[in-house]
Design an enzyme around this catalytic site. Sequence first.
Site, PDB file in Angstrom:
ATOM      1  N   SER A 143      28.494 -36.715 -45.568  1.00 26.43           N
ATOM      2  CA  SER A 143      28.482 -36.595 -44.106  1.00 26.43           C
ATOM      3  C   SER A 143      29.121 -35.264 -43.741  1.00 26.43           C
ATOM      4  CB  SER A 143      29.317 -37.729 -43.505  1.00 26.43           C
ATOM      5  OG  SER A 143      29.636 -37.475 -42.159  1.00 26.43           O
ATOM      6  N   TYR A 156      36.757 -43.432 -42.859  1.00 27.02           N
ATOM      7  CA  TYR A 156      35.442 -42.822 -43.088  1.00 27.02           C
ATOM      8  C   TYR A 156      35.594 -41.385 -43.589  1.00 27.02           C
ATOM      9  CZ  TYR A 156      30.514 -41.700 -42.050  1.00 27.02           C
ATOM     10  OH  TYR A 156      29.191 -41.317 -42.121  1.00 27.02           O
TER      11      TYR A 156
HETATM   12  P1  NAD Z   1      22.747 -47.932 -41.219  1.00 24.83           P
HETATM   13  O1  NAD Z   1      23.774 -48.819 -40.606  1.00 24.83           O
HETATM   14  O2  NAD Z   1      21.444 -47.718 -40.529  1.00 24.83           O
HETATM   15  O3  NAD Z   1      22.454 -48.392 -42.706  1.00 24.83           O
HETATM   16  C1  NAD Z   1      23.481 -48.760 -43.598  1.00 24.83           C
HETATM   17  C2  NAD Z   1      22.891 -49.477 -44.766  1.00 24.83           C
HETATM   18  O4  NAD Z   1      23.949 -49.859 -45.647  1.00 24.83           O
HETATM   19  C3  NAD Z   1      22.154 -50.774 -44.385  1.00 24.83           C
HETATM   20  O5  NAD Z   1      21.024 -50.924 -45.213  1.00 24.83           O
HETATM   21  C4  NAD Z   1      23.200 -51.844 -44.680  1.00 24.83           C
HETATM   22  O6  NAD Z   1      22.632 -53.121 -44.945  1.00 24.83           O
HETATM   23  C5  NAD Z   1      23.833 -51.248 -45.903  1.00 24.83           C
HETATM   24  N1  NAD Z   1      25.144 -51.806 -46.213  1.00 24.83           N
HETATM   25  C6  NAD Z   1      26.226 -51.913 -45.409  1.00 24.83           C
HETATM   26  N2  NAD Z   1      27.223 -52.529 -46.055  1.00 24.83           N
HETATM   27  C7  NAD Z   1      26.764 -52.810 -47.287  1.00 24.83           C
HETATM   28  C8  NAD Z   1      27.322 -53.445 -48.427  1.00 24.83           C
HETATM   29  N3  NAD Z   1      28.576 -53.936 -48.436  1.00 24.83           N
HETATM   30  N4  NAD Z   1      26.543 -53.586 -49.521  1.00 24.83           N
HETATM   31  C9  NAD Z   1      25.264 -53.131 -49.528  1.00 24.83           C
HETATM   32  N5  NAD Z   1      24.688 -52.517 -48.494  1.00 24.83           N
HETATM   33  C10 NAD Z   1      25.442 -52.363 -47.387  1.00 24.83           C
HETATM   34  O7  NAD Z   1      23.506 -46.538 -41.431  1.00 24.83           O
HETATM   35  P2  NAD Z   1      22.975 -45.052 -41.701  1.00 24.83           P
HETATM   36  O8  NAD Z   1      23.336 -44.249 -40.525  1.00 24.83           O
HETATM   37  O9  NAD Z   1      21.601 -45.043 -42.220  1.00 24.83           O
HETATM   38  O10 NAD Z   1      24.000 -44.629 -42.851  1.00 24.83           O
HETATM   39  C11 NAD Z   1      23.637 -44.462 -44.187  1.00 24.83           C
HETATM   40  C12 NAD Z   1      24.609 -43.500 -44.846  1.00 24.83           C
HETATM   41  O11 NAD Z   1      24.528 -42.241 -44.186  1.00 24.83           O
HETATM   42  C13 NAD Z   1      26.071 -43.943 -44.768  1.00 24.83           C
HETATM   43  O12 NAD Z   1      26.722 -43.618 -45.978  1.00 24.83           O
HETATM   44  C14 NAD Z   1      26.614 -43.082 -43.643  1.00 24.83           C
HETATM   45  O13 NAD Z   1      27.983 -42.868 -43.761  1.00 24.83           O
HETATM   46  C15 NAD Z   1      25.832 -41.811 -43.858  1.00 24.83           C
HETATM   47  N6  NAD Z   1      25.771 -40.931 -42.701  1.00 24.83           N
HETATM   48  C16 NAD Z   1      25.239 -41.364 -41.521  1.00 24.83           C
HETATM   49  C17 NAD Z   1      25.202 -40.504 -40.453  1.00 24.83           C
HETATM   50  C18 NAD Z   1      24.634 -40.901 -39.134  1.00 24.83           C
HETATM   51  O14 NAD Z   1      24.835 -40.165 -38.156  1.00 24.83           O
HETATM   52  N7  NAD Z   1      23.909 -42.009 -39.028  1.00 24.83           N
HETATM   53  C19 NAD Z   1      25.708 -39.203 -40.570  1.00 24.83           C
HETATM   54  C20 NAD Z   1      26.248 -38.800 -41.776  1.00 24.83           C
HETATM   55  C21 NAD Z   1      26.275 -39.675 -42.842  1.00 24.83           C
END
Ligand code: NAD
Length: 261
Positions: A143, A156
């Site tokens: 991130s 985080y």
């Molecule tokens: P999201 O909430 O859409 O998806 C998260 C996924 O992780 C889902 O499939 C959920 O079921 C799964 N998950 C959660 N807890 C879990 C567990 N204990 N075991 C197995 N699966 C689990 O979120 P996203 O935005 O797609 O985030 C995905 C990654 O991207 C994360 O690591 C997040 O930190 C990172 N990220 C997101 C953003 C953003 O702005 N959305 C920015 C930078 C980084």
Amino acid sequence: MTLKSKTAVVTGSTSGIGLAIARALAKEGASIVLNGFGPADEIEKTRAGLESEFGVKAIHSPADMSKPEEIADMIRLAEETFGGVDILVNNAGIQFVSPIEDFPIEKWDQIIAINLSSAFHAIRAAVPGMKARKWGRIINTASAHSLVASPFKAAYVAAKHGVVGLTKTVSLELATHGVTVNCISPGYVWTPLVEKQIPDTMKARGLTKEQVINDVLLEAQPTKQFVTADQVAAAAVFLCSDAASQITGANLSMDGGWTAK
Ligand code: NAD
């Protein structure tokens, strides 16, 4: 490029960025191990959709990324089903927003487990097979918060900074084994993870929803646009290509200029 003979495990791929990455890798022909939570019928629809849309094999592992034994089981399931794990995308992640003095201890532990330790456990389990086949791609969704901090996101930000350290270390260990290890560091991507933190950010900072979107989220990004999950997925596909074989230990920013400031 084709990933036809490859198998990819993508953690947290029932939603958001992980789902986009799983779809992009399937489009290149990779067999897919989906992972993540959600209603069983929706997950089955996603799994079957990957098979019918892209002509690949796809299975779902319900492994909880906060449980080391379940993570090892997920890698074992992938190896038994498809003969190996060639691409591992450590993407599962959660967020929690709170001032440090109120930050619930169990939320700290949960975020460190899911956003950081799960990558360690999955890499540890997948590396012997990658070394034996002399090829592998490990991609960790970090991130912009792996490089800079924002207030109220102690766990985080700590976890994401940790993912970069893990990435660099393992990249050195695997450098002569045909295995690359990299992070992709998106800025804000409009997914359920971002949407869900808006009410708490409103509370923590005393702002309206519109103010959070424009003055906190998009304020961070000089382009004033959200990154898309498909853009992150395209970067992951590139990191799997031969053209990217000398990119290892890197932390690739995709944040509209956020961390250039
Ligand atoms: P999201 O909430 O859409 O998806 C998260 C996924 O992780 C889902 O499939 C959920 O079921 C799964 N998950 C959660 N807890 C879990 C567990 N204990 N075991 C197995 N699966 C689990 O979120 P996203 O935005 O797609 O985030 C995905 C990654 O991207 C994360 O690591 C997040 O930190 C990172 N990220 C997101 C953003 C953003 O702005 N959305 C920015 C930078 C980084």
